[in-house]
Scaffold this motif. Structure first.
Motif, PDB file in Angstrom:
ATOM      1  N   SER A   1      -7.303  -1.978 -36.808  1.00 40.05           N
ATOM      2  CA  SER A   1      -7.781  -3.360 -36.758  1.00 40.05           C
ATOM      3  C   SER A   1      -7.653  -4.018 -38.127  1.00 40.05           C
ATOM      4  O   SER A   1      -7.891  -3.376 -39.163  1.00 40.05           O
ATOM      5  CB  SER A   1      -9.254  -3.393 -36.329  1.00 40.05           C
ATOM      6  N   PRO A   2      -7.318  -5.309 -38.163  1.00 33.11           N
ATOM      7  CA  PRO A   2      -7.327  -6.028 -39.450  1.00 33.11           C
ATOM      8  C   PRO A   2      -8.730  -6.163 -40.026  1.00 33.11           C
ATOM      9  O   PRO A   2      -8.889  -6.570 -41.177  1.00 33.11           O
ATOM     10  CB  PRO A   2      -6.723  -7.393 -39.095  1.00 33.11           C
ATOM     11  N   TYR A   3      -9.726  -5.827 -39.232  1.00 30.18           N
ATOM     12  CA  TYR A   3     -11.118  -5.915 -39.684  1.00 30.18           C
ATOM     13  C   TYR A   3     -11.704  -4.533 -39.970  1.00 30.18           C
ATOM     14  O   TYR A   3     -12.922  -4.363 -39.983  1.00 30.18           O
ATOM     15  CB  TYR A   3     -11.956  -6.650 -38.636  1.00 30.18           C
ATOM     16  N   ALA A   4     -10.834  -3.552 -40.232  1.00 31.00           N
ATOM     17  CA  ALA A   4     -11.292  -2.184 -40.461  1.00 31.00           C
ATOM     18  C   ALA A   4     -12.225  -2.093 -41.668  1.00 31.00           C
ATOM     19  O   ALA A   4     -13.244  -1.393 -41.627  1.00 31.00           O
ATOM     20  CB  ALA A   4     -10.088  -1.255 -40.647  1.00 31.00           C
ATOM     21  N   ASP A   5     -11.884  -2.790 -42.755  1.00 30.01           N
ATOM     22  CA  ASP A   5     -12.737  -2.737 -43.941  1.00 30.01           C
ATOM     23  C   ASP A   5     -14.097  -3.369 -43.666  1.00 30.01           C
ATOM     24  O   ASP A   5     -15.114  -2.908 -44.190  1.00 30.01           O
ATOM     25  CB  ASP A   5     -12.065  -3.434 -45.119  1.00 30.01           C
ATOM     26  N   ASP A   6     -14.108  -4.424 -42.864  1.00 29.81           N
ATOM     27  CA  ASP A   6     -15.376  -5.058 -42.515  1.00 29.81           C
ATOM     28  C   ASP A   6     -16.233  -4.125 -41.665  1.00 29.81           C
ATOM     29  O   ASP A   6     -17.459  -4.071 -41.821  1.00 29.81           O
ATOM     30  CB  ASP A   6     -15.131  -6.371 -41.767  1.00 29.81           C
ATOM     31  N   LEU A   7     -15.602  -3.378 -40.773  1.00 28.49           N
ATOM     32  CA  LEU A   7     -16.354  -2.426 -39.958  1.00 28.49           C
ATOM     33  C   LEU A   7     -16.932  -1.314 -40.832  1.00 28.49           C
ATOM     34  O   LEU A   7     -18.088  -0.906 -40.654  1.00 28.49           O
ATOM     35  CB  LEU A   7     -15.461  -1.840 -38.869  1.00 28.49           C
ATOM     36  N   ARG A   8     -16.152  -0.834 -41.777  1.00 26.81           N
ATOM     37  CA  ARG A   8     -16.682   0.185 -42.685  1.00 26.81           C
ATOM     38  C   ARG A   8     -17.885  -0.353 -43.461  1.00 26.81           C
ATOM     39  O   ARG A   8     -18.879   0.363 -43.661  1.00 26.81           O
ATOM     40  CB  ARG A   8     -15.577   0.671 -43.633  1.00 26.81           C
ATOM     41  N   LEU A   9     -17.801  -1.615 -43.882  1.00 26.68           N
ATOM     42  CA  LEU A   9     -18.934  -2.224 -44.570  1.00 26.68           C
ATOM     43  C   LEU A   9     -20.145  -2.320 -43.652  1.00 26.68           C
ATOM     44  O   LEU A   9     -21.280  -2.073 -44.083  1.00 26.68           O
ATOM     45  CB  LEU A   9     -18.543  -3.616 -45.084  1.00 26.68           C
ATOM     46  N   ALA A  10     -19.921  -2.647 -42.389  1.00 29.21           N
ATOM     47  CA  ALA A  10     -21.039  -2.719 -41.441  1.00 29.21           C
ATOM     48  C   ALA A  10     -21.742  -1.367 -41.333  1.00 29.21           C
ATOM     49  O   ALA A  10     -22.981  -1.302 -41.230  1.00 29.21           O
ATOM     50  CB  ALA A  10     -20.536  -3.174 -40.073  1.00 29.21           C
ATOM     51  N   HIS A  11     -20.993  -0.273 -41.371  1.00 28.52           N
ATOM     52  CA  HIS A  11     -21.604   1.056 -41.357  1.00 28.52           C
ATOM     53  C   HIS A  11     -22.417   1.298 -42.626  1.00 28.52           C
ATOM     54  O   HIS A  11     -23.510   1.888 -42.570  1.00 28.52           O
ATOM     55  CB  HIS A  11     -20.536   2.132 -41.194  1.00 28.52           C
ATOM     56  N   VAL A  12     -21.908   0.863 -43.764  1.00 27.77           N
ATOM     57  CA  VAL A  12     -22.660   1.000 -45.016  1.00 27.77           C
ATOM     58  C   VAL A  12     -23.976   0.229 -44.922  1.00 27.77           C
ATOM     59  O   VAL A  12     -25.036   0.732 -45.303  1.00 27.77           O
ATOM     60  CB  VAL A  12     -21.821   0.500 -46.211  1.00 27.77           C
ATOM     61  N   LEU A  13     -23.909  -0.997 -44.402  1.00 25.11           N
ATOM     62  CA  LEU A  13     -25.114  -1.796 -44.222  1.00 25.11           C
ATOM     63  C   LEU A  13     -26.106  -1.097 -43.299  1.00 25.11           C
ATOM     64  O   LEU A  13     -27.313  -1.049 -43.572  1.00 25.11           O
ATOM     65  CB  LEU A  13     -24.753  -3.166 -43.655  1.00 25.11           C
ATOM     66  N   ALA A  14     -25.605  -0.555 -42.207  1.00 27.46           N
ATOM     67  CA  ALA A  14     -26.481   0.127 -41.245  1.00 27.46           C
ATOM     68  C   ALA A  14     -27.128   1.354 -41.870  1.00 27.46           C
ATOM     69  O   ALA A  14     -28.319   1.623 -41.642  1.00 27.46           O
ATOM     70  CB  ALA A  14     -25.691   0.510 -40.000  1.00 27.46           C
ATOM     71  N   ASP A  15     -26.379   2.100 -42.673  1.00 31.24           N
ATOM     72  CA  ASP A  15     -26.945   3.269 -43.348  1.00 31.24           C
ATOM     73  C   ASP A  15     -28.104   2.855 -44.257  1.00 31.24           C
ATOM     74  O   ASP A  15     -29.156   3.514 -44.286  1.00 31.24           O
ATOM     75  CB  ASP A  15     -25.881   3.983 -44.175  1.00 31.24           C
TER      76      ASP A  15
END
Length: 265
Positions: free
Chosen positions: A5-19
């Motif tokens: 996805s072109p939004y892969a980095d944003d998804l990884r950031l969402a996981h960081v936020l959730a953690d």
């Protein structure tokens, strides 16, 4: 998976936020000194709600300073077509009473398109996520995940519906139609809030509907339902989270349920 996805980095950031947020929410869940107040609309808010949103906003300011943010507790900031939409604790009434069905909702909208969604429900030990074009997944991390898909149920008599409560349906011209529909379904349960929609994405239930919702209640859910192969609209059929209410389905049942839930003339 996410890298497609072109939004892969944003998804990884969402996981960081959730953690980050899980450490706050779990530390305050069932805490004896949890502070709970009533907002002007008489809904509850806890110190954990505010602390979570503050933590998310601080990380986004560092990592995505050009993006706008909309959160339940602190409103809107910034001006960008990319907007993070946050509900720090969806299910606050459950949270403050010690019921484990609550979650942090993190969504990214690009223009009018919901492109990233993450739902973190640590008291249930569950997390769900999706990025546009990369499918929908559940697990504890990007590295430990399984892909999820909606069901293939195509008949109302075989379908299962989850909702939150009956109260919101009253006075909207849809209550009778909603009750009639529940009589024709195979099964109804009020799992409520985010969980109804994640169960649709997993194929465990076939339909979820609510008559009154805010944008921050829905934005994170849309990408997950749609990437799992489902459909997410308002009760009037408008795509996405923009209509103030929601119907999510496996897609096969959607048009018929929209028709069945239309307001009485």
């Amino acid at each position: 998976m996410a890298d497609s996805s072109p939004y892969a980095d944003d998804l990884r950031l969402a996981h960081v936020l959730a953690d980050q947020v899980e450490r706050i929410t779990m530390a305050r869940f069932q805490a004896a000194d949890l502070v709970v107040e009533s907002k002007p609309d008489l809904t509850p808010v806890s110190d954990a709600d505010r602390s979570c949103e503050e933590a998310i906003r601080a990380q986004l300011a560092r990592s995505r300073g050009r993006d706008a943010v909309l959160g339940e507790e602190f409103g809107s900031s910034g001006n960008s077509q990319r907007r993070w939409i946050i509900d720090p604790i969806d299910g606050t009434k459950n949270y403050v009473r010690g019921v484990p069905v609550w979650a942090t909702l993190i969504g990214l909208v690009d223009g009018e398109d919901c492109v990233v969604g993450l739902v973190s429900a640590p008291a249930l030990g569950r997390r769900w996520w999706a990025a546009k074009g990369a499918g929908a997944w559940t697990g504890r991390s990007l590295a430990q995940a399984k892909q999820i898909h909606v069901s293939r149920v195509s008949q109302v008599a075989d379908a299962s519906l989850s909702y939150s409560s009956l109260d919101g349906w009253r006075g909207l011209g849809r209550a009778r139609n909603f009750l009639n529909l529940t009589s024709d379904l195979w099964r109804t349960r009020a799992y409520g809030d985010f969980w109804s929609y994640m169960l649709v994405a997993e194929g465990a239930v076939d339909l979820a509907a609510e008559p009154e919702l805010e944008l921050y209640d829905m934005a994170a859910l849309v990408a997950i339902v749609e990437e799992a192969g489902g459909r997410f609209t308002s009760l009037d059929g408008a795509p996405g989270p923009w209509g103030g209410n929601a119907l999510a389905s496996n897609g096969l049942l959607h048009d018929e349920i929209l028709r069945r839930l239309a307001p009485d003339a």
